[in-house]
Write a protein that holds these residues in place. Sequence first.
Motif, PDB file in Angstrom:
ATOM      1  N   ALA A  50      53.218  58.750   6.763  1.00 56.76           N
ATOM      2  CA  ALA A  50      53.708  57.368   6.711  1.00 56.76           C
ATOM      3  C   ALA A  50      52.736  56.432   7.419  1.00 56.76           C
ATOM      4  O   ALA A  50      52.383  55.362   6.906  1.00 56.76           O
ATOM      5  N   ARG A  51      52.291  56.843   8.591  1.00 61.57           N
ATOM      6  CA  ARG A  51      51.338  56.010   9.328  1.00 61.57           C
ATOM      7  C   ARG A  51      50.054  55.807   8.537  1.00 61.57           C
ATOM      8  O   ARG A  51      49.472  54.716   8.536  1.00 61.57           O
ATOM      9  N   GLY A  52      49.604  56.860   7.876  1.00 62.92           N
ATOM     10  CA  GLY A  52      48.383  56.754   7.078  1.00 62.92           C
ATOM     11  C   GLY A  52      48.531  55.729   5.965  1.00 62.92           C
ATOM     12  O   GLY A  52      47.637  54.908   5.720  1.00 62.92           O
ATOM     13  N   LYS A  53      49.688  55.758   5.282  1.00 64.03           N
ATOM     14  CA  LYS A  53      49.937  54.787   4.211  1.00 64.03           C
ATOM     15  C   LYS A  53      49.943  53.362   4.769  1.00 64.03           C
ATOM     16  O   LYS A  53      49.382  52.441   4.171  1.00 64.03           O
ATOM     17  N   LEU A  54      50.597  53.192   5.913  1.00 57.79           N
ATOM     18  CA  LEU A  54      50.710  51.838   6.492  1.00 57.79           C
ATOM     19  C   LEU A  54      49.354  51.333   6.973  1.00 57.79           C
ATOM     20  O   LEU A  54      49.026  50.153   6.794  1.00 57.79           O
ATOM     21  N   ARG A  55      48.557  52.246   7.551  1.00 57.29           N
ATOM     22  CA  ARG A  55      47.204  51.814   7.975  1.00 57.29           C
ATOM     23  C   ARG A  55      46.391  51.382   6.769  1.00 57.29           C
ATOM     24  O   ARG A  55      45.638  50.409   6.811  1.00 57.29           O
ATOM     25  N   GLN A  56      46.573  52.120   5.657  1.00 60.42           N
ATOM     26  CA  GLN A  56      45.820  51.782   4.443  1.00 60.42           C
ATOM     27  C   GLN A  56      46.223  50.408   3.917  1.00 60.42           C
ATOM     28  O   GLN A  56      45.377  49.608   3.502  1.00 60.42           O
ATOM     29  N   VAL A  57      47.540  50.130   3.927  1.00 61.45           N
ATOM     30  CA  VAL A  57      48.011  48.818   3.463  1.00 61.45           C
ATOM     31  C   VAL A  57      47.401  47.706   4.326  1.00 61.45           C
ATOM     32  O   VAL A  57      46.933  46.686   3.803  1.00 61.45           O
ATOM     33  N   LEU A  58      47.425  47.905   5.636  1.00 63.84           N
ATOM     34  CA  LEU A  58      46.856  46.888   6.528  1.00 63.84           C
ATOM     35  C   LEU A  58      45.354  46.736   6.317  1.00 63.84           C
ATOM     36  O   LEU A  58      44.821  45.624   6.335  1.00 63.84           O
ATOM     37  N   ALA A  59      44.693  47.855   6.090  1.00 60.45           N
ATOM     38  CA  ALA A  59      43.245  47.790   5.836  1.00 60.45           C
ATOM     39  C   ALA A  59      42.976  47.020   4.539  1.00 60.45           C
ATOM     40  O   ALA A  59      42.084  46.165   4.485  1.00 60.45           O
ATOM     41  N   ASP A  60      43.767  47.305   3.501  1.00 63.60           N
ATOM     42  CA  ASP A  60      43.599  46.620   2.218  1.00 63.60           C
ATOM     43  C   ASP A  60      43.886  45.117   2.344  1.00 63.60           C
ATOM     44  O   ASP A  60      43.382  44.316   1.559  1.00 63.60           O
ATOM     45  N   ALA A  61      44.733  44.780   3.323  1.00 62.45           N
ATOM     46  CA  ALA A  61      45.079  43.365   3.522  1.00 62.45           C
ATOM     47  C   ALA A  61      44.064  42.651   4.412  1.00 62.45           C
ATOM     48  O   ALA A  61      44.261  41.485   4.762  1.00 62.45           O
ATOM     49  N   GLY A  62      43.011  43.356   4.777  1.00 63.03           N
ATOM     50  CA  GLY A  62      41.956  42.702   5.540  1.00 63.03           C
ATOM     51  C   GLY A  62      41.964  43.005   7.019  1.00 63.03           C
ATOM     52  O   GLY A  62      41.225  42.395   7.790  1.00 63.03           O
ATOM     53  N   TYR A  63      42.821  43.927   7.431  1.00 60.73           N
ATOM     54  CA  TYR A  63      42.904  44.258   8.856  1.00 60.73           C
ATOM     55  C   TYR A  63      42.226  45.595   9.159  1.00 60.73           C
ATOM     56  O   TYR A  63      42.624  46.288  10.089  1.00 60.73           O
ATOM     57  N   GLU A  64      41.209  45.929   8.358  1.00 61.30           N
ATOM     58  CA  GLU A  64      40.609  47.253   8.538  1.00 61.30           C
ATOM     59  C   GLU A  64      40.044  47.478   9.937  1.00 61.30           C
ATOM     60  O   GLU A  64      40.096  48.581  10.457  1.00 61.30           O
ATOM     61  N   GLU A  65      39.579  46.404  10.558  1.00 61.85           N
ATOM     62  CA  GLU A  65      38.972  46.578  11.887  1.00 61.85           C
ATOM     63  C   GLU A  65      39.977  47.053  12.928  1.00 61.85           C
ATOM     64  O   GLU A  65      39.654  47.837  13.807  1.00 61.85           O
ATOM     65  N   ILE A  66      41.202  46.578  12.816  1.00 61.23           N
ATOM     66  CA  ILE A  66      42.160  46.947  13.869  1.00 61.23           C
ATOM     67  C   ILE A  66      42.902  48.236  13.564  1.00 61.23           C
ATOM     68  O   ILE A  66      43.617  48.741  14.413  1.00 61.23           O
ATOM     69  N   VAL A  67      42.739  48.765  12.361  1.00 54.77           N
ATOM     70  CA  VAL A  67      43.390  50.058  12.091  1.00 54.77           C
ATOM     71  C   VAL A  67      42.359  51.164  11.873  1.00 54.77           C
ATOM     72  O   VAL A  67      42.716  52.271  11.513  1.00 54.77           O
ATOM     73  N   ALA A  68      41.089  50.848  12.117  1.00 54.38           N
ATOM     74  CA  ALA A  68      40.042  51.847  11.883  1.00 54.38           C
ATOM     75  C   ALA A  68      40.175  52.988  12.881  1.00 54.38           C
ATOM     76  O   ALA A  68      40.654  52.796  13.984  1.00 54.38           O
TER      77      ALA A  68
END
Lengths: 77, 153
Positions: free
Chosen positions: B135-153
């Motif tokens: 679940a966390r992996g999916k949510l990190r991916q959504v945030l990364a796709d929304a432009g927040y990749e730096e904070i979920v890297a």
Amino acid sequence: MTDMPLRALLGSSDRDPGCDAGLDVIDEYCDTVDRGEPLSDRFREFLSHLANCEACREDTEALLAAIRDQKKDDNAG
Amino acid sequence: MEEVDDLCVQSANDALVAVLAKLDAFRGTARFTTWACKFVILDVSSALRRHAWRHRKVELDDAVWDRLPDTAPPALQYLQNAELLDILRRAVREQLTEHQRLVFQSVTMEGVPIDVLAERLGSTRGAIYKALHDARGKLRQVLADAGYEEIVA
């Protein structure tokens, strides 16, 4: 680097082997920490898991405390 | 207090049985006492967590999002008023399976220990953690796709 509050919620993207694999090495990890030796790379994934899993963190702290209590008892006896 | 003591004694006895059954699996990578103590700690801590939660319900409660910020853990208080919170809430609703939602919200937002959740759902700690991890992996991916990749890297 994940922001710390977000890390608590979403975990880290580092490789995490999960609870079962972590519990396989928790005893070796605690003995290594107790001896004050440097942690080798083989604990890297376990440490990632500890960062992500509160239950395993608590159990690790409890095992370390038990080791230290045992040493105190041994020294006192 | 006596109840908790009884619980600990029972769990320690269960752990002793477990240690005896696993003796052949001892590989010598840790001291024997540490190896044996591991099973006691795991049994006792899990029993105590389950005991502490015995009167509390564990259920999928989407109202947890509406109780923000008063009862939210620090992670979500940090997210309040941010675009991140909307994206995250929508992703939890739309991207996670019902099981993943229950696990994610229970563990990260309501503080349910994973072994309590495992017991209630007739599962294992490892399987519940896997659901949380996915679940966390999916949510990190959504945030990364929304432009927040730096904070979920």
